[in-house]
Design an enzyme around this catalytic site. Structure first.
Site, mmCIF file in Angstrom:
data_model
loop_
_atom_site.group_PDB
_atom_site.id
_atom_site.type_symbol
_atom_site.label_atom_id
_atom_site.label_comp_id
_atom_site.label_asym_id
_atom_site.label_seq_id
_atom_site.Cartn_x
_atom_site.Cartn_y
_atom_site.Cartn_z
ATOM 1 N N GLY A 86 38.314 45.442 45.211
ATOM 2 C CA GLY A 86 39.762 45.406 45.274
ATOM 3 C C GLY A 86 40.353 45.222 43.887
ATOM 4 C CG LEU A 153 39.827 36.587 42.506
ATOM 5 C CD1 LEU A 153 39.938 37.260 43.857
ATOM 6 C CD2 LEU A 153 39.933 35.074 42.694
ATOM 7 C CB ALA A 167 35.169 37.973 35.408
ATOM 8 C CB CYS A 183 45.072 42.146 37.237
ATOM 9 S SG CYS A 183 43.576 41.230 36.790
#
Length: 259
Positions: A86, A153, A167, A183
């Site tokens: 995701g 994540l 991470a 992100c």
């Protein structure tokens, strides 16, 4: 043939399912590990022991399933890999602690939402141990310190089992984050433990975070074993812990029955 009573078989099965294997894999190229995660998940069964893979990656940008190329502003010499996790785009590189969580969530009776919250909380608690106040950000999974993202994540769930993971930026070159919208968020600030005055060696940071993560997931130290367990991956560097085999260190931990 040796046979066990059904009661003993159930106890053995329960013990197997309440253990986890930790593999310390050192510095690895991304694609071979990604392929191994997929293969592990595809090949597991209800009796397969869960695993945590702890490592660092050579420099790479990874895109999630919904990742948009527009969020890669300038890849430069850093390779870009499309993945099935995701989230959007992130960067992995030396000095960043990556822990892949290969867990049977269905066996744990755990929803993905609860699992993500546990991952975030494990980092928040870990940072609190260094006197660092951290928290979540609404609509943007991960962990933040003073507005800067310190942990990213992304997970994938198939057949009730998850892989990929989290991470944490420890002591790394953060420059590549300026080549992307981390992100998927333009101008998102990124931080790391070193910039927050943490000077512990990487191995100590990893151990402290592992303990926080295992605690969040309900595990306590139990049965320890060494195991080869890690296939040879072309082009990867071998990693060994002093006193262990060159194929890496593996530890088993038994889960609290109360979880």
């Amino acid at each position: 043939m040796l046979r066990f009573s059904s009661s003993l078989e159930n106890k053995i099965l329960t013990r197997m399912m309440n253990q986890i294997i930790i593999k310390n894999l050192g510095l690895q190229r991304y694609v071979p590990v990604y392929q191994q995660m997929q293969a592990f998940n595809a090949g597991r069964n209800p009796q397969t022991t869960d695993e945590l893979w702890c490592l660092q990656h050579e420099s790479v940008f990874t895109l999630g399933m919904a990742g948009k190329q527009e969020h890669i502003l300038s890849a430069g010499q850093v390779p870009v890999v499309q993945t099935d996790r995701g989230g959007q785009v992130t960067y992995h590189g030396p000095g960043q602690l990556v822990i892949y969580t290969l867990l049977d969530l269905r066996r744990k009776n755990m929803t993905i939402k609860r699992f993500v919250r546990l991952l975030e909380q494990s980092v928040i608690d870990f940072l609190q141990g260094y006197g660092i106040d951290a928290g979540r950000r609404a609509g943007a999974p991960g962990v933040y310190v003073a507005g800067g993202k310190i942990a990213a994540l992304g997970v994938r769930v198939r057949g009730g089992c998850c892989y990929h993971g989290i991470a944490i930026n420890v002591d790394m070159d953060l420059t590549p984050f300026s080549q992307i919208n981390p992100c998927g968020y333009p101008n998102l600030a990124v931080t790391q433990l070193y910039d927050l005055a943490v000077r512990d060696k990487f191995a100590i940071v990893q151990q402290r975070y592992q303990e926080s993560l295992l605690s969040a997931l309900g595990y306590v130290p139990g049965l320890y074993t060494d195991s080869a367990g890690w296939p040879s991956l072309p082009g990867n560097r071998e990693y060994s812990t002093p006193g262990d085999s060159s194929e890496g260190e593996t530890r088993r931990l038994e889960q609290c029955n109360s979880n």
